[in-house]
Design a protein around this motif. Structure first.
Motif, PDB file in Angstrom:
ATOM      1  N   ILE A 479       0.876  -1.170   0.000  1.00  0.00           N
ATOM      2  CA  ILE A 479       0.000   0.000   0.000  1.00  0.00           C
ATOM      3  C   ILE A 479       0.915   1.223   0.000  1.00  0.00           C
ATOM      4  N   PRO A 480       0.868   2.089  -1.013  1.00  0.00           N
ATOM      5  CA  PRO A 480       1.874   3.154  -1.137  1.00  0.00           C
ATOM      6  C   PRO A 480       1.924   4.126   0.026  1.00  0.00           C
ATOM      7  N   ALA A 481       0.788   4.478   0.634  1.00  0.00           N
ATOM      8  CA  ALA A 481       0.772   5.512   1.671  1.00  0.00           C
ATOM      9  C   ALA A 481       0.930   4.874   3.043  1.00  0.00           C
ATOM     10  N   PHE A 482       1.909   5.365   3.782  1.00  0.00           N
ATOM     11  CA  PHE A 482       2.161   4.851   5.133  1.00  0.00           C
ATOM     12  C   PHE A 482       0.954   5.153   6.028  1.00  0.00           C
ATOM     13  N   GLY A 483       0.544   4.151   6.781  1.00  0.00           N
ATOM     14  CA  GLY A 483      -0.541   4.336   7.735  1.00  0.00           C
ATOM     15  C   GLY A 483      -1.925   4.326   7.139  1.00  0.00           C
ATOM     16  N   MET A 484      -2.049   4.094   5.835  1.00  0.00           N
ATOM     17  CA  MET A 484      -3.369   4.137   5.212  1.00  0.00           C
ATOM     18  C   MET A 484      -4.046   2.766   5.152  1.00  0.00           C
ATOM     19  N   PHE A 485      -3.295   1.702   5.451  1.00  0.00           N
ATOM     20  CA  PHE A 485      -3.907   0.373   5.439  1.00  0.00           C
ATOM     21  C   PHE A 485      -4.708   0.184   6.732  1.00  0.00           C
ATOM     22  N   ASP A 486      -5.992  -0.131   6.575  1.00  0.00           N
ATOM     23  CA  ASP A 486      -6.863  -0.247   7.745  1.00  0.00           C
ATOM     24  C   ASP A 486      -7.167  -1.699   8.102  1.00  0.00           C
ATOM     25  N   GLY A 487      -6.462  -2.640   7.476  1.00  0.00           N
ATOM     26  CA  GLY A 487      -6.690  -4.052   7.764  1.00  0.00           C
ATOM     27  C   GLY A 487      -7.753  -4.689   6.898  1.00  0.00           C
ATOM     28  N   GLY A 488      -8.539  -3.875   6.200  1.00  0.00           N
ATOM     29  CA  GLY A 488      -9.603  -4.406   5.353  1.00  0.00           C
ATOM     30  C   GLY A 488      -9.112  -4.649   3.944  1.00  0.00           C
ATOM     31  N   VAL A 489      -8.996  -5.889   3.555  1.00  0.00           N
ATOM     32  CA  VAL A 489      -8.535  -6.236   2.221  1.00  0.00           C
ATOM     33  C   VAL A 489      -9.245  -7.517   1.797  1.00  0.00           C
ATOM     34  N   SER A 490      -9.536  -7.623   0.517  1.00  0.00           N
ATOM     35  CA  SER A 490     -10.129  -8.850  -0.010  1.00  0.00           C
ATOM     36  C   SER A 490      -9.367  -9.286  -1.248  1.00  0.00           C
ATOM     37  N   VAL A 491      -9.417 -10.579  -1.508  1.00  0.00           N
ATOM     38  CA  VAL A 491      -8.769 -11.156  -2.683  1.00  0.00           C
ATOM     39  C   VAL A 491      -9.861 -11.776  -3.541  1.00  0.00           C
ATOM     40  N   ARG A 492      -9.844 -11.430  -4.819  1.00  0.00           N
ATOM     41  CA  ARG A 492     -10.949 -11.816  -5.700  1.00  0.00           C
ATOM     42  C   ARG A 492     -10.433 -12.424  -6.992  1.00  0.00           C
ATOM     43  N   LEU A 493     -11.163 -13.408  -7.491  1.00  0.00           N
ATOM     44  CA  LEU A 493     -10.872 -14.031  -8.769  1.00  0.00           C
ATOM     45  C   LEU A 493     -11.959 -13.654  -9.759  1.00  0.00           C
TER      46      LEU A 493
END
Length: 561
Positions: A479-493
């Protein structure tokens, strides 16, 4: 005194600036979900003013190239074949009617078709080759195969006599065992398989005969969706069934879609299987499946447009119907689009939204049988709890995309759009809607520069060879911006569809279960992901894998099941 007041003003300005920056950085970096976004969504990019042919059919391949073709009996196209490769089909023709488009370089080269592909169908097989079926005239029983290659040497291979029935306006779907089922077609109330069934080559399906209107048909290019229980959802005209293609029997007939409008060619609407969520504690349990059908035309619209003088262009359908097909007693839930639409394309975007694009507000599919092109795409938000806020009107194109246009999702998140040939031949002088040879891209709002700092980039996908059903794997991303990841991520096909006539065959989106996310460095993260459990939810083949963070997808990487 003045100096103190000046300092206070400076401090206020600085605080205001940081407060504003804080709001912009943290308040709703998720994509906007408001009608206020009307007409501001996304942007357009003209890729090629002409590719020489009209993009009637399109298929994305796993080497990031796109096969595009129209029909071979139009007469000469504006793209020449290499020397000494002229073909003699309906007329002697030294022009190409198919090409291979390179997404990365925005270039293309001609391919050679030997039989007529007019209104044909297709599907990728498990190894990533395009199995392309049917057409018109000498092409009506043909199977054509295109296998991706690294060099520019691959071309079509054809068997003109492979199919057991004439397949013109049929639909294909890859099955859990890797076979492809080919359903319907004009005056073909049957289905068959590729490769052929060794004991019996063709099977009658009464449902296809029952859904044909005597003078309009309205059951061509039926909508097919493979459901998580391994059965096939088939929709034609206004009716739909749950079909067991192994035992050749109808398991269930669903209620008719209730508003009376016709939904299949020539009263052409479109359909998607909404995203399948495999995110439960144990995704081996039953997976819910819901179908969305939008657009079409009222009864009689085709006859009024095609057989009256002067033509009468009836207003298209403006309704969408949702049917949760895995419910014990499913019922259609109807919604209203912002405007009527016939011949729409419906594409699943990586974030789970549905893009409704192309088409017209009046008439039906057919030669010059529609008018009032709809230039604005519509975004449908299937997970918005308020039904009045599910549709957003997006920024318009300047190019009408009518009959014989096509579109598909690219691995970088753009949508490729081409074609529109509402006339019998390459007619570039028609007053309202000339034959269109251009190729353009629509860039959804998630590609706006303002989201760059939260857009994930995939570094590695840790697999032991191909993805294996029921096995976990890891995805490393930044994630390019430091501190911007909030833990919410999904992986999709996302399965790449074969696109033609408002039908995206084999289109599919799977939301996988992310078990945990670990931070590896300031910007890097690693997600442990559970793969699809079986080939019912994910038929074998190549998929685009996207990592989605705050509604913003990464570029895709290709994986194979």
């Amino acid at each position: 005194m003045k100096e103190e007041r000046f300092k206070k003003n400076v401090h206020a300005v600085i605080l205001s600036f940081f407060f504003f920056f804080f709001l912009c950085s943290t308040s709703d970096l998720l994509l906007p979900r408001s009608p206020l976004a009307i007409l501001t969504g996304g942007r357009w990019d003209l890729l090629q003013p002409t590719i020489g042919i009209s993009a009637m059919h399109m298929q994305l391949l796993h080497n990031n190239k796109v096969i595009i073709f129209d029909r071979t009996d139009y007469g000469p196209s504006n793209l020449s074949l290499p020397s000494q490769t002229c073909r003699n089909a309906t007329v002697f023709d030294c022009s190409a009617h198919s090409l291979l488009y390179d997404v990365a370089s925005n270039t293309f080269r001609p391919l050679t078709l030997q039989s007529d592909t007019w209104c044909s169908s297709g599907s990728l097989n498990a190894s990533g080759s395009l199995i392309q079926t049917g057409g018109y005239g000498v092409g009506e029983r043909a199977v054509r195969i295109f296998t991706p290659c690294e060099r520019d040497s691959c071309d079509w291979l054809e068997n003109r006599a492979y199919l057991s029935s004439r397949r013109w306006y049929s639909t294909n779907q890859i099955l859990p065992d890797g076979r492809i089922i080919i359903v319907g077609g004009r005056r073909a109330f049957t289905y068959e398989f590729y490769p052929k069934n060794p004991r019996k080559s063709v099977f009658f399906l009464r449902f296809l005969a029952e859904t044909r209107d005597p003078n309009e048909e309205n059951n061509l290019y039926p909508f097919l969706h493979l459901l998580p229980d391994g059965n096939l959802f088939i929709f034609a005209n206004r009716r739909s069934i749950l079909f067991d293609f192994v035992n050749h029997r109808i398991v269930k007939e669903f209620p008719e879609i209730p508003d009376g409008d016709k939904r299949n060619y020539p009263s052409t609407g479109s359909s998607v299987l909404l995203p399948l969520f495999l995110t439960g504690e144990n995704n081996r349990s039953k997976v819910s499946a819901e179908v969305l059908v939008c657009g079409g035309a009222p009864p009689g619209a085709f006859l009024k447009a095609a057989r009256t003088i002067p033509k009468i262009f009836v207003g298209a359908s403006r309704t969408c119907g949702r049917l949760r097909v895995t419910d014990p007693d499913p019922k259609w839930v109807m919604e209203q689009m912002p405007s009527p639409r016939v011949m729409p394309d419906m594409l699943l975007l990586p974030n789970g939204d549905v893009l409704i694009i192309n088409g017209a507000a009046n008439g039906t599919a057919g030669w010059e049988d529609a008018t009032n092109a709809v230039l604005n795409p519509i975004l449908y938000l299937p997970n918005e709890p308020d039904p009045t806020r599910r549709f957003e009107i997006l920024a318009p194109t300047r190019i009408p995309r009518m009959y014989h246009s096509a579109s598909l999702l690219l691995p970088d998140g753009r949508v490729l759009i081409g074609g529109s040939n509402p006339h019998r031949n390459y007619n570039f002088t028609a007053r309202h809607y000339p034959t269109e040879l251009s190729l353009e891209a629509y860039l959804p709002r998630y590609l706006d520069p303002q989201y760059a700092r939260v857009r994930p980039s995939v570094l590695t996908v840790e697999l032991a060879g191909n993805m294996i059903y029921g096995k976990s794997f890891s995805v490393t991303f930044v994630i390019p911006a430091f501190g911007m990841f909030d833990g919410g991520v999904s992986v999709r096909l996302v399965a790449p569809p074969f696109s033609t006539h408002s039908t995206a065959m084999n289109q599919r989106l799977l939301v996988l279960r992310v078990r945990r996310v670990a931070q590896l460095s300031v910007f890097a993260y690693k997600a442990d992901v559970e793969g699809p459990t079986n080939s019912y939810v994910a038929p074998p083949g190549y998929y685009m894998m996207f990592v989605v963070h705050r509604g913003i997808p990464s570029e895709a990487v290709w994986v194979r099941l």
